[in-house]
Write a protein that holds these residues in place. Structure first.
Motif, PDB file in Angstrom:
ATOM      1  N   LYS A 183       0.832  -1.200   0.000  1.00  0.00           N
ATOM      2  CA  LYS A 183       0.000   0.000   0.000  1.00  0.00           C
ATOM      3  C   LYS A 183       0.870   1.254   0.000  1.00  0.00           C
ATOM      4  O   LYS A 183       0.618   2.195  -0.743  1.00  0.00           O
ATOM      5  CB  LYS A 183      -0.916  -0.020   1.229  1.00  0.00           C
ATOM      6  N   ALA A 184       1.916   1.214   0.802  1.00  0.00           N
ATOM      7  CA  ALA A 184       2.806   2.373   0.863  1.00  0.00           C
ATOM      8  C   ALA A 184       3.457   2.627  -0.489  1.00  0.00           C
ATOM      9  O   ALA A 184       3.768   3.760  -0.838  1.00  0.00           O
ATOM     10  CB  ALA A 184       3.868   2.156   1.938  1.00  0.00           C
ATOM     11  N   ALA A 185       3.649   1.554  -1.259  1.00  0.00           N
ATOM     12  CA  ALA A 185       4.285   1.706  -2.563  1.00  0.00           C
ATOM     13  C   ALA A 185       3.266   2.095  -3.637  1.00  0.00           C
ATOM     14  O   ALA A 185       3.588   2.132  -4.821  1.00  0.00           O
ATOM     15  CB  ALA A 185       4.999   0.416  -2.951  1.00  0.00           C
ATOM     16  N   GLY A 186       2.031   2.357  -3.221  1.00  0.00           N
ATOM     17  CA  GLY A 186       1.026   2.813  -4.187  1.00  0.00           C
ATOM     18  C   GLY A 186       0.271   1.683  -4.863  1.00  0.00           C
ATOM     19  O   GLY A 186      -0.468   1.905  -5.812  1.00  0.00           O
ATOM     20  N   SER A 187       0.457   0.465  -4.379  1.00  0.00           N
ATOM     21  CA  SER A 187      -0.299  -0.644  -4.950  1.00  0.00           C
ATOM     22  C   SER A 187      -1.112  -1.277  -3.831  1.00  0.00           C
ATOM     23  O   SER A 187      -1.388  -0.640  -2.821  1.00  0.00           O
ATOM     24  CB  SER A 187       0.647  -1.668  -5.572  1.00  0.00           C
ATOM     25  N   MET A 188      -1.510  -2.506  -4.001  1.00  0.00           N
ATOM     26  CA  MET A 188      -2.119  -3.208  -2.888  1.00  0.00           C
ATOM     27  C   MET A 188      -1.997  -4.705  -3.072  1.00  0.00           C
ATOM     28  O   MET A 188      -1.658  -5.185  -4.138  1.00  0.00           O
ATOM     29  CB  MET A 188      -3.566  -2.791  -2.688  1.00  0.00           C
ATOM     30  N   MET A 189      -2.244  -5.429  -1.986  1.00  0.00           N
ATOM     31  CA  MET A 189      -2.173  -6.882  -2.030  1.00  0.00           C
ATOM     32  C   MET A 189      -3.278  -7.421  -2.927  1.00  0.00           C
ATOM     33  O   MET A 189      -3.067  -8.317  -3.717  1.00  0.00           O
ATOM     34  CB  MET A 189      -2.342  -7.424  -0.611  1.00  0.00           C
ATOM     35  N   GLY A 190      -4.469  -6.849  -2.762  1.00  0.00           N
ATOM     36  CA  GLY A 190      -5.606  -7.372  -3.516  1.00  0.00           C
ATOM     37  C   GLY A 190      -5.806  -8.828  -3.185  1.00  0.00           C
ATOM     38  O   GLY A 190      -5.526  -9.272  -2.063  1.00  0.00           O
ATOM     39  N   SER A 191      -6.255  -9.584  -4.142  1.00  0.00           N
ATOM     40  CA  SER A 191      -6.532 -10.979  -3.855  1.00  0.00           C
ATOM     41  C   SER A 191      -5.320 -11.850  -4.166  1.00  0.00           C
ATOM     42  O   SER A 191      -5.336 -13.041  -3.917  1.00  0.00           O
ATOM     43  CB  SER A 191      -7.736 -11.445  -4.653  1.00  0.00           C
ATOM     44  N   GLY A 192      -4.272 -11.287  -4.715  1.00  0.00           N
ATOM     45  CA  GLY A 192      -3.058 -12.065  -4.914  1.00  0.00           C
ATOM     46  C   GLY A 192      -2.657 -12.288  -6.364  1.00  0.00           C
ATOM     47  O   GLY A 192      -1.865 -13.166  -6.667  1.00  0.00           O
ATOM     48  N   GLY A 193      -3.195 -11.493  -7.261  1.00  0.00           N
ATOM     49  CA  GLY A 193      -2.743 -11.583  -8.648  1.00  0.00           C
ATOM     50  C   GLY A 193      -1.393 -10.898  -8.766  1.00  0.00           C
ATOM     51  O   GLY A 193      -1.153  -9.881  -8.115  1.00  0.00           O
ATOM     52  N   MET A 194      -0.503 -11.468  -9.551  1.00  0.00           N
ATOM     53  CA  MET A 194       0.802 -10.852  -9.767  1.00  0.00           C
ATOM     54  C   MET A 194       1.127 -10.969 -11.250  1.00  0.00           C
ATOM     55  O   MET A 194       1.326 -12.072 -11.756  1.00  0.00           O
ATOM     56  CB  MET A 194       1.844 -11.614  -8.949  1.00  0.00           C
ATOM     57  N   ILE A 195       1.123  -9.839 -11.926  1.00  0.00           N
ATOM     58  CA  ILE A 195       1.372  -9.873 -13.360  1.00  0.00           C
ATOM     59  C   ILE A 195       2.730  -9.227 -13.625  1.00  0.00           C
ATOM     60  O   ILE A 195       2.926  -8.040 -13.338  1.00  0.00           O
ATOM     61  CB  ILE A 195       0.259  -9.137 -14.136  1.00  0.00           C
ATOM     62  N   VAL A 196       3.637 -10.007 -14.146  1.00  0.00           N
ATOM     63  CA  VAL A 196       4.995  -9.506 -14.379  1.00  0.00           C
ATOM     64  C   VAL A 196       5.059  -8.838 -15.750  1.00  0.00           C
ATOM     65  O   VAL A 196       4.601  -9.397 -16.747  1.00  0.00           O
ATOM     66  CB  VAL A 196       6.018 -10.661 -14.305  1.00  0.00           C
ATOM     67  N   MET A 197       5.613  -7.630 -15.789  1.00  0.00           N
ATOM     68  CA  MET A 197       5.731  -6.902 -17.051  1.00  0.00           C
ATOM     69  C   MET A 197       7.203  -6.744 -17.401  1.00  0.00           C
ATOM     70  O   MET A 197       8.040  -6.576 -16.516  1.00  0.00           O
ATOM     71  CB  MET A 197       5.108  -5.518 -16.912  1.00  0.00           C
ATOM     72  N   ASP A 198       7.493  -6.779 -18.684  1.00  0.00           N
ATOM     73  CA  ASP A 198       8.870  -6.528 -19.099  1.00  0.00           C
ATOM     74  C   ASP A 198       8.902  -5.299 -20.001  1.00  0.00           C
ATOM     75  O   ASP A 198       7.896  -4.614 -20.168  1.00  0.00           O
ATOM     76  CB  ASP A 198       9.493  -7.768 -19.752  1.00  0.00           C
ATOM     77  N   GLU A 199      10.059  -5.039 -20.581  1.00  0.00           N
ATOM     78  CA  GLU A 199      10.232  -3.810 -21.345  1.00  0.00           C
ATOM     79  C   GLU A 199       9.304  -3.706 -22.547  1.00  0.00           C
ATOM     80  O   GLU A 199       9.149  -2.634 -23.119  1.00  0.00           O
ATOM     81  CB  GLU A 199      11.697  -3.711 -21.800  1.00  0.00           C
ATOM     82  N   ARG A 200       8.702  -4.828 -22.928  1.00  0.00           N
ATOM     83  CA  ARG A 200       7.779  -4.778 -24.057  1.00  0.00           C
ATOM     84  C   ARG A 200       6.333  -4.515 -23.612  1.00  0.00           C
ATOM     85  O   ARG A 200       5.398  -4.644 -24.394  1.00  0.00           O
ATOM     86  CB  ARG A 200       7.852  -6.090 -24.848  1.00  0.00           C
ATOM     87  N   ASP A 201       6.133  -4.225 -22.348  1.00  0.00           N
ATOM     88  CA  ASP A 201       4.802  -3.854 -21.866  1.00  0.00           C
ATOM     89  C   ASP A 201       4.752  -2.346 -21.658  1.00  0.00           C
ATOM     90  O   ASP A 201       5.608  -1.778 -20.993  1.00  0.00           O
ATOM     91  CB  ASP A 201       4.491  -4.553 -20.534  1.00  0.00           C
ATOM     92  N   CYS A 202       3.727  -1.735 -22.227  1.00  0.00           N
ATOM     93  CA  CYS A 202       3.570  -0.279 -22.140  1.00  0.00           C
ATOM     94  C   CYS A 202       2.631   0.064 -20.991  1.00  0.00           C
ATOM     95  O   CYS A 202       1.547  -0.499 -20.884  1.00  0.00           O
ATOM     96  CB  CYS A 202       3.002   0.213 -23.470  1.00  0.00           C
ATOM     97  N   VAL A 203       3.057   0.987 -20.146  1.00  0.00           N
ATOM     98  CA  VAL A 203       2.235   1.296 -18.972  1.00  0.00           C
ATOM     99  C   VAL A 203       0.916   1.984 -19.341  1.00  0.00           C
ATOM    100  O   VAL A 203      -0.099   1.788 -18.671  1.00  0.00           O
ATOM    101  CB  VAL A 203       2.998   2.146 -17.929  1.00  0.00           C
TER     102      VAL A 203
END
Ligand SMILES: Cc1cc2nc3c(=O)[nH]c(=O)nc-3n(C[C@H](O)[C@H](O)[C@H](O)COP(=O)(O)O)c2cc1C
Ligand code: SF4
Ligand code: SF4
Ligand code: FES
Ligand code: FES
Lengths: 633, 198
Positions: free
Chosen positions: A455-475
């Motif tokens: 939360k402090a980092a501006g995100s949240m735990m949520g239900s536990g999804g974790m999607i890894v992005m690399d340099e080919r993913d556009c924000v």
């Protein structure tokens, strides 16, 4: 799941006391030869999709054919998801724990022969460590598993979830037995409080405090009180709850029975999304079997305590996972949220005191009761105790389900357990918390994965999804994706969400076409704040999060779109051009053959070129070229 | 008796009242669209937002449903409140360009143009649901409902089929804050030619 176990099972007979449960368990353990070989086929969704059913059929056939040679006839058993879905179909030979990956029906004979002749594992099916290149025969030694701490998932992969005896032999319903014989209902609540368990469904509300709140509400309003399990799991890419319900349905049931005992509830509801037919089937079987053994229903284990559950199929709307919408949906009305100024523990389902918890939350309860709240509180970190199950997806080598103690650094999960990004480059960011969460950039990879740090980092735990992005993913593209998802899922009741999300998405659409200004960015931020403040429920209220988090860490990338008219990740089609570097091109012609537009021309063994006007920027050439000659800019 | 503050003014309310009820009693104006004394509040329009503050802590809630509590500090015109209100009014200008009532209300708060795309220039329904609630809760006829979800949501007879449940009492027309129901009644009761409610 087909009933795969061929062990002789006692006729279901009602258990009238805790002692009878203990006797049954002892009989089950005694009847099993610990050295008997078992062929365990993963029947989780991932492995089924990659052909586990065919593998199982072939194994059965091979077993039959080899009958003469096999001394101790091995058993075939099917289980829930083992978590390492990207390597499926998975087959594990027990009791040694030999791990076979990417098994095809053609491999069945070799597997059976190896067993029949005691010839050691089939080498070609073993897991190979990508870092050392060495084969690792045993499941427990594979880094993906070795670095996890599987508590909630402890039985998944070893039990047949459609066979209650298998669960009982593995320790199922021991926590219930303990509570019924040695704990007052209030002590169960106290133990959960002590454990520090926080809800796994998103917000991380302390479970014990919720239960205590319900007890207080009951003092005022009396009973009935309801316990409800939230199995609506709608986050894109999340499948933890599904796998728990499919792979160990009794863990969820036992948790709910304990909760009901603690609160004095007689009726519970399992709200499961209709898109999870296997979860619903396994839960139904589990409920039937638990009833027939007297673990559910009237007079549970002869204790005088009665409790039953029913399953409600969710209509598939994401918003129905929100607590108040879930209640109205169970009540048979349109699933729309209402303001929560009065808490659900006081006024929930049918206006009665209600405890709603997530699937994984419930599945943690038996662990806590069996081992004690203090034991549980010792796992993880002080304000986020226990473990958390994550579904690790995206640009990561080991896609699957992982369980780690709270507080483990994010980078550890992605790089050690997940094996990092394919190709070995560092990840760009990890999206946690699904459409309500945000992304954590690579620079913050040491962020401990617990409720408060995320939360402090501006995100949240949520239900536990974790999607890894690399340099080919556009924000910009990622933020648009989540907004589009929520726009579709908005129930439309309140104005900020119904209309505001569309506007935010429209601004991002413009960005992705290189249109937009600094003023638009400011508008976006002020609109985001208005939606956060104004929306009725957390669907709308947290919808701006992915946008705000990407803006916080990748503002430059936004500016590159609107000011530089470039998409640095090479994703936004209107802003990119494909080109072939003549120095790197070998003239192999593969790209020209793959291009759906026929936009690539060139002679064999000579540098090729792309006709920009015909190119639709699908990126197929980029993926095809083995020489890295195709460039995006 | 519950005592608290609205915009710095000390107010008293009965246990069980909402912030909005209290504000109205004191003549403190808070704009509303989906609220009506005759029916249960639903919290759909969000126009009645106010900010609660306590030291560093602050939270935006809707006054039409927020229950009064001792010592609350309520602000009806803070920056956060104004931001939400302005954006909602801008959204409404785009959603219901045909409603004179909405235009006037927005103008009162200084909102005269919108950055949102207008999809239907004839639209005047803000989907506040008052008509549905009055028909169900007061009249008991249940002749109207919301149909569809999200951006596709509309008001009309159930399944958008004109039915015989309407008793032609006109209550829905009376409570409708935008005059939209007037145009829709025939679609509920089943006169042909008129376009169905959106
Ligand atoms: C739009 C929305 C969707 C949600 N979906 C789910 C879900 O699918 N599963 C879930 O357990 N909680 C979901 N939640 C959170 C629930 O409202 C609730 O907080 C949770 O089920 C409580 O259980 P817990 O304390 O055990 O986490 C959702 C919340 C919102 C706002
Ligand atoms: S925030 Fe969205 S989903 Fe929630 S009530 Fe409002 S419109 Fe419905
Ligand atoms: S017709 Fe009028 S009362 Fe009914 S929802 Fe639309 S604006 Fe509200
Ligand atoms: S489905 Fe087999 S490992 Fe996940
Ligand atoms: S008047 Fe309060 S939300 Fe509409």
């Amino acid at each position: 799941m087909a009933k795969a176990s061929n062990a002789a099972r006692p006729e279901p007979q009602r258990l009238n006391s805790v002692e009878e449960l203990a006797t049954l368990r002892q009989e089950l353990l005694d009847s099993k030869d610990p050295n008997q070989a078992e062929i365990v086929v993963c029947y989780g969704t991932g492995c089924l999709a990659s052909g586990a059913r065919q593998v199982e059929a072939a194994l059965k056939k091979a077993l039959k054919a080899a009958d003469m040679d096999v001394k101790v006839r091995p058993l075939i058993k099917t289980t829930g998801c083992r978590g390492f879905c990207s390597q499926g179909p998975l087959v594990v030979i027990q009791p040694e724990g030999i791990f076979y990956q990417k098994v095809s029906p053609q491999d069945a004979e070799d597997i059976v022969q190896a067993l029949a002749q005691d010839a050691g594992p089939v080498q070609r099916l073993l897991y190979r460590d990508p870092k050392t290149g060495e084969t690792i025969p045993h499941e427990k030694d594979i880094p993906f598993y070795k670095l996890q701490e599987r508590l909630v998932l402890r039985r998944i992969g070893s039990i047949d979830p459609t066979d209650i005896y298998d669960t009982i032999a593995a320790g199922g319903y021991q926590a219930l037995a303990k509570a019924l014989t040695s704990m007052e209902p209030e002590q169960v609540v106290a133990e959960v409080e002590k454990s520090g368990l926080r809800g796994r469904g998103g917000a991380g509300f302390p479970t014990g405090r919720k239960w205590r709140g319900a007890l207080k509400a009951i003092e005022k309003k009396g009973r009935p009180v309801y316990v409800v399990c939230n199995g609506d799991e709608g986050d894109p890419g999340a499948f933890m709850d599904c796998m728990v319900m499919e792979g160990d349905p009794h863990a969820v049931l036992e948790g709910m029975i304990l909760g009901a005992y603690a609160l004095g509830a007689e009726q519970g509801y399992l709200y499961v999304r209709a898109e999870y037919p296997v979860a619903i089937e396994h839960l139904s079987i589990a409920i039937e079997q638990a009833r027939s053994l007297g673990l559910l229903g009237e007079n549970i284990l002869g204790s005088g305590f009665s409790f039953d559950v029913r399953i409600n199929r969710g209509a598939g709307a994401f918003v129905c996972g929100e607590s108040t919408a879930l209640f109205t949906s169970i009540e048979g009305k349109a699933g729309e949220p209402r303001p929560k100024y009065v808490r659900s523990v006081e006024e929930g389902l049918w206006g009665r005191p209600t405890v709603l918890n997530n699937v994984e939350t419930w599945a943690n309860v038996p662990l806590i009761i069996e081992n004690g709240g203090d034991w549980y509180a010792g796992i993880g970190v002080p304000h986020s105790t226990g473990t958390k199950v994550f579904s690790l997806v995206g640009k990561v080598n080991n896609v699957g389900l992982v369980e780690v103690p709270m507080g483990v650094p994010l980078g550890h999960i992605v790089e050690e357990i997940g094996g990092g990004v394919p190709g070995g480059k560092p990840f760009k960011a990890v999206q946690t918390g699904g459409p309500s969460g945000g992304c954590i950039p690579y620079e913050l990879k040491d962020t401990p994965v617990d409720f408060d740090s995320l939360k402090a980092a501006g995100s949240m735990m949520g239900s536990g999804g974790m999607i890894v992005m690399d340099e080919r993913d556009c924000v910009v593209d990622v933020a648009r994706y989540f907004l589009r998802f929520l726009e579709e899922e908005s129930c439309g009741k309140c104005i900020p969400c119904r209309l505001g999300l569309t506007r935010m998405r429209e601004i991002l659409d413009d960005f992705s076409r290189g249109k937009g200004s600094q003023k638009d960015l400011e508008d976006l931020e002020s609109l985001a704040q208005a939606i956060k403040d104004g929306a009725l429920c957390a669907l709308g209220g947290s919808a701006p999060n992915p946008l705000l988090a990407t803006l916080r860490y990748f503002r430059d990338e936004y500016l590159a779109h609107i000011e530089g008219h470039k998409c640095p990740a090479g994703v936004c089609k209107d802003l990119i051009t494909y080109r072939i570097d003549p120095d790197k091109c070998t003239g192999c012609t593969s790209c020209a053959r793959m291009c759906p537009q026929g936009a690539i021309s060139g002679e064999k063994k000579k540098p090729h070129a792309i006709d920009e006007s015909a190119c639709i920027r699908c990126g197929i050439c980029l993926e095809t070229c083995e020489f890295g000659a195709v460039e995006v800019f | 008796m519950v005592e608290f503050e609205i915009d710095g003014q000390k107010v008293q309310a009965q246990e069980g009242w909402t912030v909005l009820e209290t504000a109205r009693k004191y003549g403190i104006h808070i704009p509303t669209l989906c609220y009506h004394e005759a029916v249960k509040p639903s919290g759909a329009c969000r126009l009645c937002v106010v900010e609660l503050r306590e030291g560093d802590w602050s939270k935006v809630v809707i006054s039409c449903m927020y229950p009064v509590a001792e010592g609350l500090k309520v602000f009806t015109d803070s920056e956060r409140v104004k931001n939400v209100r302005r954006w909602i009014l801008e959204m409404l200008l785009a959603e219901c360009p045909a409603s004179e009532e909405i235009r006037q209300l927005a103008a009162q708060y200084g909102v005269t143009s919108t950055r949102f795309a207008i999809h239907d220039p004839d639209q005047d329904c803000i989907l506040c649901g008052l008509c549905v609630r009055v028909c169900a809760e007061v009249v008991g006829a249940n002749a109207i409902s919301t149909v569809g979800r999200g951006v596709h949501k509309q008001i009309g007879a159930p399944y958008l089929e004109p039915g015989s449940d309407c008793v032609a009492c006109g209550s829905c027309v009376t409570v409708c804050p935008t005059g939209a129901m007037r145009r829709r009644l025939d679609a509920v009761r089943g006169k042909p030619k008129v376009e169905l409610a959106r």
